[in-house]
Design a protein around this motif. Structure first.
Motif, PDB file in Angstrom:
ATOM      1  N   ALA A 173       3.031 -18.141  13.034  1.00  0.00           N
ATOM      2  CA  ALA A 173       2.569 -17.323  11.905  1.00  0.00           C
ATOM      3  C   ALA A 173       3.158 -17.812  10.598  1.00  0.00           C
ATOM      4  O   ALA A 173       4.326 -18.146  10.515  1.00  0.00           O
ATOM      5  N   SER A 174       2.301 -17.849   9.591  1.00  0.00           N
ATOM      6  CA  SER A 174       2.796 -18.190   8.263  1.00  0.00           C
ATOM      7  C   SER A 174       3.438 -16.951   7.667  1.00  0.00           C
ATOM      8  O   SER A 174       3.316 -15.852   8.195  1.00  0.00           O
ATOM      9  N   ILE A 175       4.089 -17.122   6.558  1.00  0.00           N
ATOM     10  CA  ILE A 175       4.796 -16.015   5.928  1.00  0.00           C
ATOM     11  C   ILE A 175       3.913 -15.467   4.812  1.00  0.00           C
ATOM     12  O   ILE A 175       3.831 -16.046   3.741  1.00  0.00           O
ATOM     13  N   PRO A 176       3.229 -14.341   5.054  1.00  0.00           N
ATOM     14  CA  PRO A 176       2.328 -13.791   4.040  1.00  0.00           C
ATOM     15  C   PRO A 176       3.094 -12.946   3.022  1.00  0.00           C
ATOM     16  O   PRO A 176       3.075 -11.721   3.075  1.00  0.00           O
ATOM     17  N   LEU A 177       3.801 -13.604   2.139  1.00  0.00           N
ATOM     18  CA  LEU A 177       4.564 -12.880   1.125  1.00  0.00           C
ATOM     19  C   LEU A 177       3.644 -12.505  -0.031  1.00  0.00           C
ATOM     20  O   LEU A 177       2.763 -13.264  -0.417  1.00  0.00           O
ATOM     21  N   THR A 178       3.859 -11.337  -0.583  1.00  0.00           N
ATOM     22  CA  THR A 178       3.071 -10.928  -1.738  1.00  0.00           C
ATOM     23  C   THR A 178       3.771 -11.410  -2.994  1.00  0.00           C
ATOM     24  O   THR A 178       4.990 -11.590  -3.018  1.00  0.00           O
ATOM     25  N   ASP A 179       2.997 -11.583  -4.008  1.00  0.00           N
ATOM     26  CA  ASP A 179       3.547 -12.033  -5.282  1.00  0.00           C
ATOM     27  C   ASP A 179       4.190 -10.841  -5.980  1.00  0.00           C
ATOM     28  O   ASP A 179       3.514  -9.890  -6.383  1.00  0.00           O
ATOM     29  N   VAL A 180       5.520 -10.877  -6.086  1.00  0.00           N
ATOM     30  CA  VAL A 180       6.232  -9.744  -6.686  1.00  0.00           C
ATOM     31  C   VAL A 180       5.971  -9.648  -8.176  1.00  0.00           C
ATOM     32  O   VAL A 180       6.151  -8.599  -8.776  1.00  0.00           O
ATOM     33  N   ASP A 181       5.525 -10.721  -8.801  1.00  0.00           N
ATOM     34  CA  ASP A 181       5.255 -10.713 -10.234  1.00  0.00           C
ATOM     35  C   ASP A 181       3.823 -10.296 -10.548  1.00  0.00           C
ATOM     36  O   ASP A 181       3.406 -10.316 -11.690  1.00  0.00           O
ATOM     37  N   ALA A 182       3.055  -9.921  -9.515  1.00  0.00           N
ATOM     38  CA  ALA A 182       1.656  -9.568  -9.738  1.00  0.00           C
ATOM     39  C   ALA A 182       1.514  -8.233 -10.457  1.00  0.00           C
ATOM     40  O   ALA A 182       0.493  -7.961 -11.065  1.00  0.00           O
ATOM     41  N   ARG A 183       2.503  -7.392 -10.412  1.00  0.00           N
ATOM     42  CA  ARG A 183       2.427  -6.100 -11.090  1.00  0.00           C
ATOM     43  C   ARG A 183       2.668  -6.289 -12.591  1.00  0.00           C
ATOM     44  O   ARG A 183       3.385  -7.191 -13.005  1.00  0.00           O
ATOM     45  N   ALA A 184       2.105  -5.393 -13.312  1.00  0.00           N
ATOM     46  CA  ALA A 184       2.343  -5.426 -14.758  1.00  0.00           C
ATOM     47  C   ALA A 184       3.790  -5.017 -15.012  1.00  0.00           C
ATOM     48  O   ALA A 184       4.332  -4.176 -14.291  1.00  0.00           O
ATOM     49  N   PRO A 185       4.432  -5.606 -15.996  1.00  0.00           N
ATOM     50  CA  PRO A 185       5.820  -5.255 -16.287  1.00  0.00           C
ATOM     51  C   PRO A 185       5.969  -3.752 -16.535  1.00  0.00           C
ATOM     52  O   PRO A 185       5.178  -3.136 -17.224  1.00  0.00           O
ATOM     53  N   GLY A 186       6.982  -3.180 -15.917  1.00  0.00           N
ATOM     54  CA  GLY A 186       7.292  -1.777 -16.128  1.00  0.00           C
ATOM     55  C   GLY A 186       6.565  -0.845 -15.173  1.00  0.00           C
ATOM     56  O   GLY A 186       6.810   0.356 -15.206  1.00  0.00           O
ATOM     57  N   THR A 187       5.645  -1.349 -14.335  1.00  0.00           N
ATOM     58  CA  THR A 187       4.908  -0.457 -13.435  1.00  0.00           C
ATOM     59  C   THR A 187       5.582  -0.352 -12.072  1.00  0.00           C
ATOM     60  O   THR A 187       5.288   0.566 -11.329  1.00  0.00           O
ATOM     61  N   GLY A 188       6.451  -1.279 -11.729  1.00  0.00           N
ATOM     62  CA  GLY A 188       7.099  -1.245 -10.425  1.00  0.00           C
ATOM     63  C   GLY A 188       8.378  -0.432 -10.469  1.00  0.00           C
ATOM     64  O   GLY A 188       9.184  -0.560 -11.393  1.00  0.00           O
ATOM     65  N   SER A 189       8.530   0.438  -9.499  1.00  0.00           N
ATOM     66  CA  SER A 189       9.755   1.220  -9.441  1.00  0.00           C
ATOM     67  C   SER A 189      10.780   0.479  -8.582  1.00  0.00           C
ATOM     68  O   SER A 189      10.450  -0.474  -7.866  1.00  0.00           O
ATOM     69  N   ILE A 190      12.013   0.919  -8.634  1.00  0.00           N
ATOM     70  CA  ILE A 190      13.074   0.328  -7.822  1.00  0.00           C
ATOM     71  C   ILE A 190      12.732   0.492  -6.348  1.00  0.00           C
ATOM     72  O   ILE A 190      12.919  -0.412  -5.541  1.00  0.00           O
ATOM     73  N   GLY A 191      12.189   1.652  -5.992  1.00  0.00           N
ATOM     74  CA  GLY A 191      11.799   1.907  -4.605  1.00  0.00           C
ATOM     75  C   GLY A 191      10.757   0.913  -4.113  1.00  0.00           C
ATOM     76  O   GLY A 191      10.839   0.409  -2.994  1.00  0.00           O
ATOM     77  N   ASN A 192       9.754   0.626  -4.965  1.00  0.00           N
ATOM     78  CA  ASN A 192       8.721  -0.351  -4.592  1.00  0.00           C
ATOM     79  C   ASN A 192       9.313  -1.748  -4.453  1.00  0.00           C
ATOM     80  O   ASN A 192       8.935  -2.513  -3.561  1.00  0.00           O
ATOM     81  N   LEU A 193      10.225  -2.086  -5.361  1.00  0.00           N
ATOM     82  CA  LEU A 193      10.857  -3.408  -5.299  1.00  0.00           C
ATOM     83  C   LEU A 193      11.682  -3.555  -4.020  1.00  0.00           C
ATOM     84  O   LEU A 193      11.634  -4.593  -3.353  1.00  0.00           O
ATOM     85  N   VAL A 194      12.435  -2.511  -3.680  1.00  0.00           N
ATOM     86  CA  VAL A 194      13.238  -2.543  -2.456  1.00  0.00           C
ATOM     87  C   VAL A 194      12.320  -2.623  -1.238  1.00  0.00           C
ATOM     88  O   VAL A 194      12.564  -3.370  -0.299  1.00  0.00           O
ATOM     89  N   LYS A 195      11.229  -1.851  -1.262  1.00  0.00           N
ATOM     90  CA  LYS A 195      10.270  -1.868  -0.153  1.00  0.00           C
ATOM     91  C   LYS A 195       9.669  -3.258   0.001  1.00  0.00           C
ATOM     92  O   LYS A 195       9.568  -3.799   1.106  1.00  0.00           O
ATOM     93  N   ASP A 196       9.257  -3.877  -1.118  1.00  0.00           N
ATOM     94  CA  ASP A 196       8.678  -5.224  -1.061  1.00  0.00           C
ATOM     95  C   ASP A 196       9.695  -6.238  -0.556  1.00  0.00           C
ATOM     96  O   ASP A 196       9.388  -7.088   0.281  1.00  0.00           O
ATOM     97  N   ALA A 197      10.926  -6.143  -1.068  1.00  0.00           N
ATOM     98  CA  ALA A 197      11.970  -7.085  -0.649  1.00  0.00           C
ATOM     99  C   ALA A 197      12.270  -6.932   0.841  1.00  0.00           C
ATOM    100  O   ALA A 197      12.404  -7.919   1.572  1.00  0.00           O
ATOM    101  N   THR A 198      12.356  -5.697   1.299  1.00  0.00           N
ATOM    102  CA  THR A 198      12.628  -5.446   2.717  1.00  0.00           C
ATOM    103  C   THR A 198      11.504  -5.993   3.585  1.00  0.00           C
ATOM    104  O   THR A 198      11.743  -6.628   4.613  1.00  0.00           O
ATOM    105  N   ALA A 199      10.265  -5.751   3.186  1.00  0.00           N
ATOM    106  CA  ALA A 199       9.118  -6.247   3.955  1.00  0.00           C
ATOM    107  C   ALA A 199       9.109  -7.772   3.985  1.00  0.00           C
ATOM    108  O   ALA A 199       8.828  -8.383   5.031  1.00  0.00           O
ATOM    109  N   GLN A 200       9.419  -8.404   2.870  1.00  0.00           N
ATOM    110  CA  GLN A 200       9.403  -9.853   2.810  1.00  0.00           C
ATOM    111  C   GLN A 200      10.533 -10.454   3.645  1.00  0.00           C
ATOM    112  O   GLN A 200      10.332 -11.445   4.343  1.00  0.00           O
ATOM    113  N   VAL A 201      11.710  -9.853   3.594  1.00  0.00           N
ATOM    114  CA  VAL A 201      12.826 -10.346   4.402  1.00  0.00           C
ATOM    115  C   VAL A 201      12.511 -10.171   5.879  1.00  0.00           C
ATOM    116  O   VAL A 201      12.756 -11.059   6.694  1.00  0.00           O
TER     117      VAL A 201
END
Length: 152
Positions: free
Chosen positions: A17-45
């Motif tokens: 399986a390849s690593i289907p990472l999402t682009d963390v910079d795809a969100r507009a600046p200021g729209t991502g919360s800390i919770g979303n960032l932690v969730k994305d980081a956890t999913a990617q790790v």
């Protein structure tokens, strides 16, 4: 890549399986919360770790297959070599037949083979008698049993 078996030249499956990472910079600046960032980081790790484990498993499986095939060739070589010694002993008996009666030549070779087998057996027996209990492992298990709850 070999034809038809979905593996590379080193035995690693191409279907890992390849690593289907999402682009963390795809969100507009200021729209991502800390919770979303932690969730994305956890999913990617988590995805990265799973992909690394899958790759390691695929590589180890490929190497084990190569080792098994290599071992089979060693076994075949050993069996053929072992059976070939029959002809060596037969040739030695025929050589002794030049100077001795045929029955004596074969008796001498037989006695020599029995003597070598007896010496090898005695050496093996001496080595086996020197085996000892795995004291360190037994002590470690006893120590671990003391630590576990309900073992007193």
């Amino acid at each position: 890549m070999s034809s038809g078996d979905n593996t590379t030249h080193v035995g690693v499956p191409t279907t890992v399986a390849s690593i289907p990472l999402t682009d963390v910079d795809a969100r507009a600046p200021g729209t991502g919360s800390i919770g979303n960032l932690v969730k994305d980081a956890t999913a990617q790790v988590s995805t990265l770790v799973r992909a690394e484990v899958a790759l390691a498993k695929a590589e180890v499986t490929g190497e084990v297959k190569k080792a098994v095939f290599g071992g089979i060739f060693f076994i075949v070589a050993a069996v053929i070599g072992l059976y070939s010694t029959f002809f060596l002993f037969f040739a030695l008996a025929e050589l002794l037949d030049i100077w001795l009666p045929r029955w004596a030549a074969f008796a001498i070779i037989f006695a020599a083979m029995v003597l070598v087998a007896a010496v090898a057996g005695l050496l093996g027996l001496r080595k086996v008698k020197k085996l000892q209990k795995p004291e360190k492992t037994i002590d470690a298990v006893k120590d671990n049993a003391k630590v576990l709850p309900g073992s007193h």
